[in-house]
Design a protein around this motif. Structure first.
Motif, PDB file in Angstrom:
ATOM      1  N   ARG A 191      43.539  33.508  50.710  1.00 25.69           N
ATOM      2  CA  ARG A 191      42.871  32.211  50.629  1.00 25.69           C
ATOM      3  C   ARG A 191      41.798  32.052  51.705  1.00 25.69           C
ATOM      4  O   ARG A 191      40.793  31.374  51.484  1.00 25.69           O
ATOM      5  CB  ARG A 191      43.877  31.066  50.768  1.00 25.69           C
ATOM      6  N   THR A 192      42.030  32.637  52.867  1.00 25.01           N
ATOM      7  CA  THR A 192      41.105  32.457  53.985  1.00 25.01           C
ATOM      8  C   THR A 192      40.096  33.597  54.110  1.00 25.01           C
ATOM      9  O   THR A 192      39.328  33.627  55.072  1.00 25.01           O
ATOM     10  CB  THR A 192      41.891  32.333  55.300  1.00 25.01           C
ATOM     11  N   THR A 193      40.090  34.505  53.144  1.00 21.95           N
ATOM     12  CA  THR A 193      39.124  35.604  53.152  1.00 21.95           C
ATOM     13  C   THR A 193      37.980  35.270  52.210  1.00 21.95           C
ATOM     14  O   THR A 193      38.194  34.980  51.031  1.00 21.95           O
ATOM     15  CB  THR A 193      39.791  36.922  52.710  1.00 21.95           C
ATOM     16  N   ARG A 194      36.756  35.303  52.729  1.00 23.07           N
ATOM     17  CA  ARG A 194      35.606  34.923  51.919  1.00 23.07           C
ATOM     18  C   ARG A 194      35.432  35.835  50.717  1.00 23.07           C
ATOM     19  O   ARG A 194      35.012  35.395  49.636  1.00 23.07           O
ATOM     20  CB  ARG A 194      34.343  34.961  52.786  1.00 23.07           C
ATOM     21  N   ALA A 195      35.765  37.111  50.874  1.00 26.93           N
ATOM     22  CA  ALA A 195      35.580  38.066  49.780  1.00 26.93           C
ATOM     23  C   ALA A 195      36.372  37.668  48.540  1.00 26.93           C
ATOM     24  O   ALA A 195      35.925  37.881  47.405  1.00 26.93           O
ATOM     25  CB  ALA A 195      35.978  39.477  50.230  1.00 26.93           C
ATOM     26  N   THR A 196      37.552  37.093  48.732  1.00 28.13           N
ATOM     27  CA  THR A 196      38.364  36.663  47.589  1.00 28.13           C
ATOM     28  C   THR A 196      37.630  35.620  46.767  1.00 28.13           C
ATOM     29  O   THR A 196      37.595  35.688  45.528  1.00 28.13           O
ATOM     30  CB  THR A 196      39.702  36.079  48.080  1.00 28.13           C
ATOM     31  N   TRP A 197      37.028  34.650  47.434  1.00 28.61           N
ATOM     32  CA  TRP A 197      36.300  33.595  46.734  1.00 28.61           C
ATOM     33  C   TRP A 197      35.037  34.136  46.070  1.00 28.61           C
ATOM     34  O   TRP A 197      34.657  33.692  44.977  1.00 28.61           O
ATOM     35  CB  TRP A 197      35.953  32.474  47.711  1.00 28.61           C
ATOM     36  N   VAL A 198      34.394  35.098  46.719  1.00 29.14           N
ATOM     37  CA  VAL A 198      33.199  35.703  46.127  1.00 29.14           C
ATOM     38  C   VAL A 198      33.552  36.461  44.851  1.00 29.14           C
ATOM     39  O   VAL A 198      32.873  36.344  43.823  1.00 29.14           O
ATOM     40  CB  VAL A 198      32.511  36.642  47.139  1.00 29.14           C
ATOM     41  N   VAL A 199      34.634  37.237  44.907  1.00 32.46           N
ATOM     42  CA  VAL A 199      35.073  37.989  43.728  1.00 32.46           C
ATOM     43  C   VAL A 199      35.410  37.034  42.581  1.00 32.46           C
ATOM     44  O   VAL A 199      35.026  37.261  41.427  1.00 32.46           O
ATOM     45  CB  VAL A 199      36.287  38.868  44.087  1.00 32.46           C
ATOM     46  N   ALA A 200      36.129  35.952  42.887  1.00 33.27           N
ATOM     47  CA  ALA A 200      36.479  34.982  41.853  1.00 33.27           C
ATOM     48  C   ALA A 200      35.230  34.328  41.272  1.00 33.27           C
ATOM     49  O   ALA A 200      35.125  34.131  40.048  1.00 33.27           O
ATOM     50  CB  ALA A 200      37.410  33.923  42.430  1.00 33.27           C
ATOM     51  N   ALA A 201      34.272  33.980  42.129  1.00 31.18           N
ATOM     52  CA  ALA A 201      33.047  33.336  41.660  1.00 31.18           C
ATOM     53  C   ALA A 201      32.235  34.277  40.763  1.00 31.18           C
ATOM     54  O   ALA A 201      31.666  33.844  39.751  1.00 31.18           O
ATOM     55  CB  ALA A 201      32.199  32.886  42.852  1.00 31.18           C
ATOM     56  N   VAL A 202      32.181  35.544  41.122  1.00 27.60           N
ATOM     57  CA  VAL A 202      31.441  36.514  40.301  1.00 27.60           C
ATOM     58  C   VAL A 202      32.105  36.684  38.937  1.00 27.60           C
ATOM     59  O   VAL A 202      31.427  36.785  37.907  1.00 27.60           O
ATOM     60  CB  VAL A 202      31.333  37.864  41.030  1.00 27.60           C
ATOM     61  N   ALA A 203      33.445  36.707  38.913  1.00 28.15           N
ATOM     62  CA  ALA A 203      34.156  36.812  37.636  1.00 28.15           C
ATOM     63  C   ALA A 203      33.850  35.618  36.736  1.00 28.15           C
ATOM     64  O   ALA A 203      33.612  35.770  35.534  1.00 28.15           O
ATOM     65  CB  ALA A 203      35.664  36.918  37.879  1.00 28.15           C
ATOM     66  N   VAL A 204      33.831  34.417  37.316  1.00 24.42           N
ATOM     67  CA  VAL A 204      33.518  33.212  36.545  1.00 24.42           C
ATOM     68  C   VAL A 204      32.068  33.242  36.070  1.00 24.42           C
ATOM     69  O   VAL A 204      31.768  32.904  34.912  1.00 24.42           O
ATOM     70  CB  VAL A 204      33.793  31.954  37.391  1.00 24.42           C
ATOM     71  N   ALA A 205      31.157  33.664  36.954  1.00 25.29           N
ATOM     72  CA  ALA A 205      29.748  33.736  36.572  1.00 25.29           C
ATOM     73  C   ALA A 205      29.536  34.737  35.439  1.00 25.29           C
ATOM     74  O   ALA A 205      28.748  34.496  34.516  1.00 25.29           O
ATOM     75  CB  ALA A 205      28.897  34.121  37.786  1.00 25.29           C
ATOM     76  N   GLY A 206      30.248  35.875  35.491  1.00 26.41           N
ATOM     77  CA  GLY A 206      30.137  36.856  34.418  1.00 26.41           C
ATOM     78  C   GLY A 206      30.587  36.294  33.087  1.00 26.41           C
ATOM     79  O   GLY A 206      29.953  36.521  32.047  1.00 26.41           O
ATOM     80  N   MET A 207      31.681  35.524  33.098  1.00 27.21           N
ATOM     81  CA  MET A 207      32.149  34.887  31.873  1.00 27.21           C
ATOM     82  C   MET A 207      31.114  33.899  31.337  1.00 27.21           C
ATOM     83  O   MET A 207      30.855  33.834  30.137  1.00 27.21           O
ATOM     84  CB  MET A 207      33.479  34.181  32.141  1.00 27.21           C
ATOM     85  N   LEU A 208      30.495  33.117  32.219  1.00 26.99           N
ATOM     86  CA  LEU A 208      29.502  32.139  31.794  1.00 26.99           C
ATOM     87  C   LEU A 208      28.299  32.819  31.145  1.00 26.99           C
ATOM     88  O   LEU A 208      27.769  32.333  30.134  1.00 26.99           O
ATOM     89  CB  LEU A 208      29.054  31.298  32.990  1.00 26.99           C
TER      90      LEU A 208
END
Length: 297
Positions: A10-27
């Motif tokens: 939760r406190t690692t920025r890379a986790t949020w970046v990976v999740a955001a990229v996955a969502v952006a790819g779906m969009l």
């Protein structure tokens, strides 16, 4: 241990970046899928070639239009499964860029290599001497994050399908509740297995850069290997379909890999899911052996 690993993610920025990229790819995939029927109708109304980045001659449009039109038919179950597919494989699985696949692999890699890069694995091992429990806690945490990302992707898929149905006259939901839940359940399982696959890779290579490069190399190499096997075998061999990304693309939406990609298929969705689970078990098992036998620094 599980709570500690969740806190790290939760406190690692890379986790949020990976999740955001996955969502952006779906969009991106959803937007293209929604726009394709309009593009095809415009090309058909023009009665000639069309320009979508490149100028397509009329004869090419005439040849491809029937197949693309069938794939872009909102009322068809195949179209609706592709919209709900958590991997974002696009129409019939033929347009996948593998964004969610790569993101889940990177999630697993980063979950363990970050500890080795920062040295955090050492105090973790002092608190919990059992290295298998450490790996188990990391597996549980990565699975939780993968499921969370999967829920967001499922909501986006449902929203995209709703928009497609509402904006298409005469279209309706062609899938039953069991079909919809089946697509989502298989998709969530695939996301978790891919995260565990990445966790196994990260535990084996340990270096963060090496882990990321390994995932990138696998993502680039698999389509090349699949194409080479198909070319050399004349399309009769299904060996390349047992590679991890191909298994995920088959297992998540269901259906036939042969129907989606034009090649031989190893079996149904459950067989593909079992094959992907075997890959994850193999790499996680190798990572567990490596973690137990090798020094942490």
């Amino acid at each position: 241990m599980y709570r500690a690993e969740m806190l790290k993610l939760r406190t690692t920025r890379a986790t949020w970046v990976v999740a955001a990229v996955a969502v952006a790819g779906m969009l991106v995939v959803q937007a293209f899928t929604l726009l394709l029927p309009t593009i095809l109708r415009s090309a058909d109304a023009a009665g000639g070639g069309t320009t979508v980045g490149l100028q397509a001659p009329p004869e090419m449009v005439a040849e491809l239009a029937p197949d693309l039109g069938a794939l872009a038919d909102v009322s068809q179950p195949a179209f609706q499964r592709s919209m709900l597919d958590l991997l974002g494989t696009g129409l019939g699985g033929s347009g996948s860029v593998g964004v969610a696949t790569v993101c889940m692999l990177l999630l697993g890699v980063l979950a363990v290599t970050t500890d080795f890069r920062t040295g955090g694995i050492v105090p973790t091992a002092l608190v919990q001497p059992s290295r298998l429990r450490i790996l188990g806690a990391k597996a549980g945490a990565t699975a939780t994050v993968a499921l969370g990302v999967g829920v967001v992707l499922a909501l986006l898929g449902a929203l995209g399908l709703l928009v497609a149905i509402v904006t298409t006259p005469g279209a309706g939901l062609a899938l039953g509740p069991g079909d919809v839940l089946g697509v989502w359940a298989r998709g969530l399982a695939v996301l978790v297995l891919l995260a565990w696959l990445g966790l196994g890779i990260g535990t084996l290579v340990r270096g963060q850069v090496a882990g990321v490069v390994t995932v990138a190399a696998l993502a680039l190499a698999e389509p090349i290997v699949r194409g080479a096997v198909t070319l050399l075998s004349g399309g009769d061999s299904a060996a390349a379909e047992w590679l991890p990304r191909g298994l995920g693309a088959l297992a998540a939406p269901g259906g036939s890999a042969a129907a989606r990609r034009g090649g031989a298929a190893p079996g149904g969705a459950l067989a593909a899911l079992a094959g992907l689970a075997a890959w994850a078990a193999l790499l996680l098992g190798g990572g567990a052996v490596s973690l137990r036998r090798r020094d942490l620094v």
